[in-house]
Design a protein around this motif. Structure first.
Motif, PDB file in Angstrom:
ATOM      1  N   SER A   9       0.832  -1.187   0.000  1.00 20.96           N
ATOM      2  CA  SER A   9       0.000   0.000   0.000  1.00 20.96           C
ATOM      3  C   SER A   9       0.873   1.246   0.000  1.00 20.96           C
ATOM      4  N   ALA A  10       0.390   2.284  -0.663  1.00 15.93           N
ATOM      5  CA  ALA A  10       1.098   3.558  -0.701  1.00 15.93           C
ATOM      6  C   ALA A  10       0.267   4.592   0.043  1.00 15.93           C
ATOM      7  N   GLY A  11       0.934   5.641   0.475  1.00 18.75           N
ATOM      8  CA  GLY A  11       0.227   6.689   1.185  1.00 18.75           C
ATOM      9  C   GLY A  11       0.788   6.881   2.577  1.00 18.75           C
ATOM     10  N   LEU A  12      -0.093   7.193   3.529  1.00 24.05           N
ATOM     11  CA  LEU A  12       0.312   7.489   4.891  1.00 24.05           C
ATOM     12  C   LEU A  12      -0.377   6.553   5.871  1.00 24.05           C
ATOM     13  N   ASP A  13       0.387   6.060   6.824  1.00 23.09           N
ATOM     14  CA  ASP A  13      -0.164   5.327   7.957  1.00 23.09           C
ATOM     15  C   ASP A  13      -0.358   6.312   9.106  1.00 23.09           C
ATOM     16  N   GLN A  14      -1.417   6.117   9.891  1.00 25.30           N
ATOM     17  CA  GLN A  14      -1.700   7.012  10.998  1.00 25.30           C
ATOM     18  C   GLN A  14      -1.963   6.203  12.257  1.00 25.30           C
ATOM     19  N   ARG A  15      -1.677   6.813  13.398  1.00 25.39           N
ATOM     20  CA  ARG A  15      -1.935   6.162  14.673  1.00 25.39           C
ATOM     21  C   ARG A  15      -2.131   7.209  15.750  1.00 25.39           C
ATOM     22  N   LEU A  16      -2.720   6.788  16.870  1.00 23.22           N
ATOM     23  CA  LEU A  16      -2.924   7.624  18.037  1.00 23.22           C
ATOM     24  C   LEU A  16      -2.132   7.015  19.180  1.00 23.22           C
ATOM     25  N   THR A  17      -1.187   7.770  19.730  1.00 23.28           N
ATOM     26  CA  THR A  17      -0.334   7.260  20.790  1.00 23.28           C
ATOM     27  C   THR A  17      -1.107   7.161  22.105  1.00 23.28           C
ATOM     28  N   GLU A  18      -0.500   6.505  23.095  1.00 16.86           N
ATOM     29  CA  GLU A  18      -1.159   6.335  24.379  1.00 16.86           C
ATOM     30  C   GLU A  18      -1.401   7.661  25.084  1.00 16.86           C
ATOM     31  N   ASP A  19      -0.555   8.658  24.820  1.00 23.45           N
ATOM     32  CA  ASP A  19      -0.757   9.955  25.451  1.00 23.45           C
ATOM     33  C   ASP A  19      -1.597  10.905  24.602  1.00 23.45           C
ATOM     34  N   GLY A  20      -2.267  10.358  23.582  1.00 22.70           N
ATOM     35  CA  GLY A  20      -3.217  11.145  22.801  1.00 22.70           C
ATOM     36  C   GLY A  20      -2.633  11.907  21.633  1.00 22.70           C
ATOM     37  N   ARG A  21      -1.366  11.715  21.297  1.00 21.65           N
ATOM     38  CA  ARG A  21      -0.771  12.418  20.165  1.00 21.65           C
ATOM     39  C   ARG A  21      -1.077  11.682  18.865  1.00 21.65           C
ATOM     40  N   ARG A  22      -1.367  12.458  17.846  1.00 20.43           N
ATOM     41  CA  ARG A  22      -1.606  11.900  16.513  1.00 20.43           C
ATOM     42  C   ARG A  22      -0.301  11.884  15.739  1.00 20.43           C
ATOM     43  N   GLN A  23       0.001  10.728  15.122  1.00 21.56           N
ATOM     44  CA  GLN A  23       1.233  10.586  14.362  1.00 21.56           C
ATOM     45  C   GLN A  23       0.945   9.968  13.006  1.00 21.56           C
ATOM     46  N   GLN A  24       1.868  10.192  12.069  1.00 16.93           N
ATOM     47  CA  GLN A  24       1.755   9.608  10.738  1.00 16.93           C
ATOM     48  C   GLN A  24       3.136   9.317  10.183  1.00 16.93           C
ATOM     49  N   ARG A  25       3.170   8.444   9.167  1.00 13.63           N
ATOM     50  CA  ARG A  25       4.415   8.092   8.503  1.00 13.63           C
ATOM     51  C   ARG A  25       4.093   7.609   7.098  1.00 13.63           C
ATOM     52  N   PRO A  26       5.022   7.703   6.151  1.00  9.71           N
ATOM     53  CA  PRO A  26       4.811   7.064   4.846  1.00  9.71           C
ATOM     54  C   PRO A  26       4.735   5.551   5.014  1.00  9.71           C
ATOM     55  N   SER A  27       3.921   4.917   4.208  1.00 10.69           N
ATOM     56  CA  SER A  27       3.801   3.457   4.293  1.00 10.69           C
ATOM     57  C   SER A  27       5.163   2.809   4.073  1.00 10.69           C
ATOM     58  N   PRO A  28       5.539   1.817   4.898  1.00  6.24           N
ATOM     59  CA  PRO A  28       6.857   1.195   4.782  1.00  6.24           C
ATOM     60  C   PRO A  28       7.095   0.587   3.400  1.00  6.24           C
ATOM     61  N   THR A  29       8.338   0.639   2.958  1.00  4.38           N
ATOM     62  CA  THR A  29       8.740   0.031   1.696  1.00  4.38           C
ATOM     63  C   THR A  29       8.985  -1.462   1.912  1.00  4.38           C
ATOM     64  N   GLN A  30       8.391  -2.298   1.068  1.00  2.00           N
ATOM     65  CA  GLN A  30       8.556  -3.743   1.181  1.00  2.00           C
ATOM     66  C   GLN A  30       9.838  -4.172   0.475  1.00  2.00           C
ATOM     67  N   VAL A  31      10.732  -4.788   1.238  1.00  2.00           N
ATOM     68  CA  VAL A  31      12.068  -5.149   0.748  1.00  2.00           C
ATOM     69  C   VAL A  31      12.253  -6.652   0.897  1.00  2.00           C
ATOM     70  N   ALA A  32      12.952  -7.262  -0.060  1.00  2.00           N
ATOM     71  CA  ALA A  32      13.275  -8.688  -0.013  1.00  2.00           C
ATOM     72  C   ALA A  32      14.779  -8.859   0.172  1.00  2.00           C
ATOM     73  N   LEU A  33      15.165  -9.551   1.264  1.00  2.00           N
ATOM     74  CA  LEU A  33      16.550  -9.978   1.455  1.00  2.00           C
ATOM     75  C   LEU A  33      16.653 -11.397   0.918  1.00  2.00           C
ATOM     76  N   ARG A  34      17.444 -11.593  -0.116  1.00  2.00           N
ATOM     77  CA  ARG A  34      17.493 -12.880  -0.808  1.00  2.00           C
ATOM     78  C   ARG A  34      18.749 -13.647  -0.398  1.00  2.00           C
ATOM     79  N   TYR A  35      18.518 -14.795   0.217  1.00  2.00           N
ATOM     80  CA  TYR A  35      19.594 -15.649   0.712  1.00  2.00           C
ATOM     81  C   TYR A  35      19.689 -16.908  -0.143  1.00  2.00           C
ATOM     82  N   PHE A  36      20.914 -17.460  -0.202  1.00  2.00           N
ATOM     83  CA  PHE A  36      21.131 -18.739  -0.867  1.00  2.00           C
ATOM     84  C   PHE A  36      21.705 -19.700   0.173  1.00  2.00           C
TER      85      PHE A  36
END
Length: 240
Positions: free
Chosen positions: A59-86
């Motif tokens: 998903s693209a866009g912004l994630d939002q949350r409400l902290t325990e002390d009532g503060r509103r926060q947001q962040r860009p949606s995390p980038t999905q990364v693949a670590l490829r092992y052999f």
């Protein structure tokens, strides 16, 4: 962050395969010739050979949350990364190698996720997704560095990377006011210059009639017109 995923993967494989530390070594080295020649015990090599954006839709866009002390926060949606092992197995007997390789395969196919404990600060979720690599994964031949080429497992460890973190946002909008105001007055329109020259004006100065108006042909400043007008006025006075 990546070294923390390495440690989590080592703990996961030793616990779930299982791989006893007393009998099997686990390494994250590249499977090249000089290293493989020095091995004296059964060893599972977990080589990180590529880091890429995950093919899984995110998903693209912004994630939002409400902290325990009532503060509103947001962040860009995390980038999905693949670590490829052999994953490869190095033993003296081929039968032991295949037995251990089969145990690794059952472990990978039997788990969809791997916990991250403790979870790195830059990782958005408390667990990684595990996936057996497909036909698109091919380890470059030059990475073997003279070591004998062996069968192995391509393992994708997928995780969401939060590169920015949570940021405080302002208070939500509670009211919206609309109003109407007069538009700014339009600036006055300049009138074009008239093509008709101004009329001549006559005035008397020191007993002489002076003509004022457009300049004559001989003087751009009107001197010729003034002089001509003065001469014409003198003749006119004489005639009178």
């Amino acid at each position: 962050m990546i070294h923390q995923v390495d440690r989590a993967l080592e703990s996961f494989l030793r616990r779930e395969v299982p791989l006893a530390e007393a009998s099997v070594d686990l390494s994250f080295r590249a499977p090249e010739g000089s290293w493989t020649a020095s091995l004296s015990r059964p060893t599972v090599d977990v080589f990180l050979w590529e880091i890429a954006r995950s093919n899984r839709s995110a998903s693209a866009g912004l994630d939002q949350r409400l902290t325990e002390d009532g503060r509103r926060q947001q962040r860009p949606s995390p980038t999905q990364v693949a670590l490829r092992y052999f994953l490869t197995v190095w033993t003296r007997e081929q039968r032991d190698e295949h037995e251990l390789l089969g145990a690794l395969l059952r472990c990978v196919l039997g788990h969809d996720t791997m916990p991250l404990t403790p979870r790195p600060a830059a990782v958005a979720e408390p667990a990684c997704r595990l996936m057996l690599g497909g036909e698109q994964h091919r380890l470059p031949a030059q990475l073997w560095g003279g070591a004998p080429i062996k069968p192995g497992l391509y393992l994708d460890v997928e995780l969401g990377v939060d590169a920015i973190g949570w940021l405080d946002r302002g208070a939500p909008v509670e009211a919206l006011h609309l109003g109407v105001a007069d538009a700014a007055p339009e600036p006055p329109v300049a009138r074009p210059a008239s093509p008709t020259p101004p009329p001549l004006r006559r005035s008397r100065a020191g007993g002489a009639i002076v003509m004022e108006g457009r300049p004559g042909a001989g003087d751009a400043n009107g001197a010729g017109a003034t002089a001509a007008g003065t001469d014409a006025a003198d003749h006119a006075e004489s005639d009178t």
